[in-house]
Enzyme design. Structure first.
Site, short mmCIF file in Angstrom:
data_model
loop_
_atom_site.label_atom_id
_atom_site.label_comp_id
_atom_site.label_asym_id
_atom_site.label_seq_id
_atom_site.Cartn_x
_atom_site.Cartn_y
_atom_site.Cartn_z
N HIS A 23 0.73 -0.93 -0.16
CA HIS A 23 -0.11 0.27 0.01
C HIS A 23 0.42 1.01 -0.20
CE1 HIS A 23 -3.24 -2.77 2.07
NE2 HIS A 23 -3.26 -2.62 0.53
N LYS A 47 -17.27 -6.09 9.44
CA LYS A 47 -16.23 -6.98 9.29
C LYS A 47 -16.07 -7.00 10.45
CE LYS A 47 -13.81 -7.43 5.30
NZ LYS A 47 -12.44 -6.85 3.67
N ARG A 96 -1.45 -5.62 -8.00
CA ARG A 96 -0.44 -6.26 -8.19
C ARG A 96 0.26 -8.12 -9.47
NH1 ARG A 96 -2.91 -8.53 -2.23
NH2 ARG A 96 -4.36 -8.46 -3.80
N SER A 134 -2.99 -7.44 2.15
CA SER A 134 -3.31 -8.26 3.71
C SER A 134 -3.24 -9.32 4.57
CB SER A 134 -4.32 -6.53 4.03
OG SER A 134 -3.99 -5.33 3.61
O1 PNS Z 1 -9.07 -3.17 0.69
P1 PNS Z 1 -10.15 -3.86 -0.14
O2 PNS Z 1 -10.91 -4.76 0.54
O3 PNS Z 1 -9.72 -4.32 -1.55
O4 PNS Z 1 -10.83 -2.44 -1.04
C1 PNS Z 1 -12.38 -2.23 -1.44
C2 PNS Z 1 -13.03 -1.27 -1.16
C3 PNS Z 1 -13.00 -0.51 -0.34
C4 PNS Z 1 -12.10 -0.38 -2.64
C5 PNS Z 1 -14.62 -1.62 -2.11
O5 PNS Z 1 -15.16 -2.48 -1.45
C6 PNS Z 1 -15.55 -0.40 -2.81
O6 PNS Z 1 -15.13 0.59 -3.01
N1 PNS Z 1 -16.22 -0.43 -1.59
C7 PNS Z 1 -16.81 0.87 -0.81
C8 PNS Z 1 -18.97 -0.10 -1.62
C9 PNS Z 1 -18.83 0.52 -2.95
O7 PNS Z 1 -19.26 1.40 -3.72
N2 PNS Z 1 -19.47 -0.72 -3.64
C10 PNS Z 1 -19.60 -1.12 -5.33
C11 PNS Z 1 -18.05 -0.87 -5.94
S1 PNS Z 1 -17.60 -1.87 -7.04
#
Ligand code: PNS
Length: 165
Positions: A23, A47, A96, A134
């Protein structure tokens, strides 16, 4: 301010539970591309996290203090709505490996459908971090393995304190 001088803001969203050196690598690269970068932690009440949201905010702020144009914030709800509130032009995501691609493309296209003018920019971390996630850091730590170099030093120190507590 005219359109030409408006600063370009990007959001780097994620769970950051915990923040990894991967990150940090992406953040350092994105900070060079955009005028402002908002590292946005998703508040996900469902979560059971390793670090609480306030702990993650504090850790990220400590690690990112050296970059004055990088800010740490939290968000709930749709990412596109948050990006609009923040006046962001782009969302940054790290890619990645090929295995990340399918999920990331689905999210990018869904976000584009919801907010056509918001671009998703994919950035590759240094090869050294291409396997760091993570999820694996959490697993290795929970099973007693070394995570040195996989997370910033302050994050590792915090995890060690946890183990001793
Ligand atoms: O670190 P992560 O868990 O891969 O991040 C995922 C994240 C936070 C980018 C994604 O879950 C997100 O944007 N969540 C917010 C809700 C949302 O907008 N959902 C629709 C996404 S297409």
């Amino acid at each position: 301010m005219t359109e030409a001088h408006r600063p370009t803001i990007a959001i780097f969203p994620g769970s950051f539970d915990p923040m990894t050196t991967g990150h940090r690598d992406i953040i350092s690269r994105a900070a060079r591309l955009f005028d402002r970068l908002v590292v946005a932690i998703l508040v996900n009440p469902e979560k059971a996290p390793l670090f609480s949201v306030p702990e993650r905010v504090a850790l990220l702020r400590e690690v990112l203090a050296e970059w004055p144009t990088v800010e740490v914030d939290t968000f709930g709800g749709l990412l596109v709505d948050y990006a609009q509130r923040r006046g962001a032009a782009a969302v940054v995501r790290g890619l990645r490996a090929l295995s990340d691609f399918e999920y990331e493309m689905q999210m990018a296209l869904m976000n584009r459908r919801l907010s056509p003018r918001l671009e998703t920019v994919f950035m590759m971390p240094a090869e050294t971090y291409s396997y760091v996630s993570s999820r694996l850091v959490k697993e290795v730590f929970a099973l007693g393995g070394s995570i040195t170099g996989l997370v910033p030093e302050v994050v590792e120190a915090r995890l060690r304190e946890r183990r001793q507590a």
